[in-house]
Each structure stands twice: as structure tokens, then as C-alpha cells.
Scaffold this motif. Structure first.
Motif, mmCIF file in Angstrom:
data_model
loop_
_atom_site.group_PDB
_atom_site.id
_atom_site.type_symbol
_atom_site.label_atom_id
_atom_site.label_comp_id
_atom_site.label_asym_id
_atom_site.label_seq_id
_atom_site.Cartn_x
_atom_site.Cartn_y
_atom_site.Cartn_z
ATOM 1 N N SER A 133 0.817 -1.218 0.000
ATOM 2 C CA SER A 133 0.000 0.000 0.000
ATOM 3 C C SER A 133 0.853 1.272 0.000
ATOM 4 O O SER A 133 0.370 2.336 -0.358
ATOM 5 C CB SER A 133 -0.971 0.000 1.179
ATOM 6 O OG SER A 133 -0.261 0.088 2.390
ATOM 7 N N GLN A 134 2.120 1.171 0.394
ATOM 8 C CA GLN A 134 3.010 2.338 0.417
ATOM 9 C C GLN A 134 3.585 2.682 -0.946
ATOM 10 O O GLN A 134 3.975 3.825 -1.181
ATOM 11 C CB GLN A 134 4.199 2.092 1.354
ATOM 12 C CG GLN A 134 3.857 2.063 2.798
ATOM 13 C CD GLN A 134 5.100 1.740 3.632
ATOM 14 O OE1 GLN A 134 6.204 1.640 3.127
ATOM 15 N NE2 GLN A 134 4.898 1.571 4.918
ATOM 16 N N GLU A 174 -2.730 6.273 -6.481
ATOM 17 C CA GLU A 174 -2.732 7.269 -5.411
ATOM 18 C C GLU A 174 -4.138 7.814 -5.179
ATOM 19 O O GLU A 174 -4.577 7.998 -4.060
ATOM 20 C CB GLU A 174 -1.740 8.384 -5.729
ATOM 21 C CG GLU A 174 -0.301 7.877 -5.657
ATOM 22 C CD GLU A 174 0.718 8.843 -6.221
ATOM 23 O OE1 GLU A 174 0.339 9.964 -6.630
ATOM 24 O OE2 GLU A 174 1.895 8.463 -6.253
#
Length: 189
Positions: A133-134, A174
């Protein structure tokens, strides 16, 4: 369409980068594994997408990685699922994953590769999901075993697919939404 695909495998020492390559090519786990495999080329006629694929085994230090990465179309970050430390060392700062993504352009897709699944019961996905997720560059995570030949061809197929059929222009990770269709100018440029 691309004429070829260049896959870079990187990760901590002893996670099985070389074994993955040799298991793919030899269709069996090698009895003796050299410290590093030479670059290999898979001919177009044996790949699902009919595109020659070059596989590079990167065994340098993380500090010299930016010099190695520019030729890669996709980066496979390999970790050992049976050793929690390789997940943290291989995927967290100051390890390869942050170096691969640190503002170098163009952005390349990343495949996380959990090797040695034959040595662990269960999955390492709980530890990997927060990392995924980063980094929006991460396309997928594949758990495999070079020793048992589990998911080896799938790993390289996903890497090839990430280059030949990118999701980046279609999906903005994003914003977590599909990108609007680009408008074409009615007037010639």
C-alpha cells in the motif's frame, strides 16, 4: 508493442534470486547454485507474449542500485518467506524497494517475490500488504518456491505482463480511481 522485456531481480543475499532463474531455465532445482547467474535471454517463441525476455540477476549492494536499474523494464524484489528479517531488510528502508522507487524516472513496475514458500506453512502476505500500500509501483506479489518449481513461470509471466500491459495509464493508485480517458484535440498539432 515492445520488442523485448528486461527483468531485474534484486534482494538480499541468499533469498534465492539465482535459484529462481536457474529453476526457470532448467525446469528443475539446481544441485549447485553459483553466487550469481549470468544474464539470460528467453527467446520470443517460448514466452506467452512472444517477446524476448532478458533476466538479470543483480547481486550488488543496494547503494549501487540506481546505476543498475535504468535498463530494467520491471524490477522483481525477492525476499525469503521463511525469514521475516528478509522482508524487513529487503522491502523496508534503506533496502532495495525504496531505492528502486526513489524518484527515478521513468517509474518501473515492481513485482514482490516471496521465495522459499516450501519452507513455510501459510503465507507472508500479512507482512507484505502494508508495504504494497506504500508503493503504487507494486503491481503484485507472488509467493513461489524455486526448489519445488511452484509459481516460477507465473512470476516471470507477471513481470512480463506488467511491462507489456501496464495498468499505470489506466488506473491511478494514489487517487484509487480509473483515470479519465484522454481527450484528443480535434485540431492538428
Amino acid at each position: 508493442m515492445r520488442r523485448d522485456v528486461r527483468i531485474l531481480l534484486l534482494g538480499e543475499a541468499q533469498v534465492g534470486k539465482t535459484s529462481l532463474i536457474l529453476s526457470l531455465v532448467g525446469e528443475e532445482f539446481p544441485e549447485e547454485v553459483p553466487p550469481r547467474a549470468e544474464e539470460i535471454t528467453i527467446p520470443a517463441d517460448v514466452t506467452p507474449e512472444k517477446v524476448p525476455t532478458h533476466i538479470v540477476d543483480y547481486s550488488g549492494s543496494g547503494r549501487s542500485l540506481p546505476g543498475a536499474r535504468p535498463g530494467a523494464n520491471v524490477v522483481c524484489v525477492v525476499y525469503d518467506v521463511s525469514e521475516e528479517a528478509t522482508i524487513e531488510k529487503g522491502l523496508g528502508p534503506p533496502a532495495p524497494l525504496p531505492l528502486v522507487t526513489m524518484g527515478l524516472q521513468p517509474r518501473v513496475p515492481i513485482i514482490l517475490v516471496g521465495n522459499k514458500s516450501d519452507l513455510r506453512s501459510g503465507s507472508s502476505m500479512e507482512a507484505v500488504l502494508p508495504i504494497m500500500s506504500q508503493f503504487p509501483e507494486i503491481e503484485t506479489c507472488v509467493e513461489c518456491s524455486a526448489k519445488n518449481l511452484r509459481n516460477i513461470s507465473e512470476l516471470f509471466y507477471y513481470a512480463q505482463k506488467a511491462v507489456l500491459h501496464p495498468t499505470a495509464p489506466l488506473y491511478d493508485p494514489e487517487a484509487k480511481q480509473v483515470c479519465p480517458r484522454p481527450t484528443l484535440s480535434a485540431q492538428p498539432p
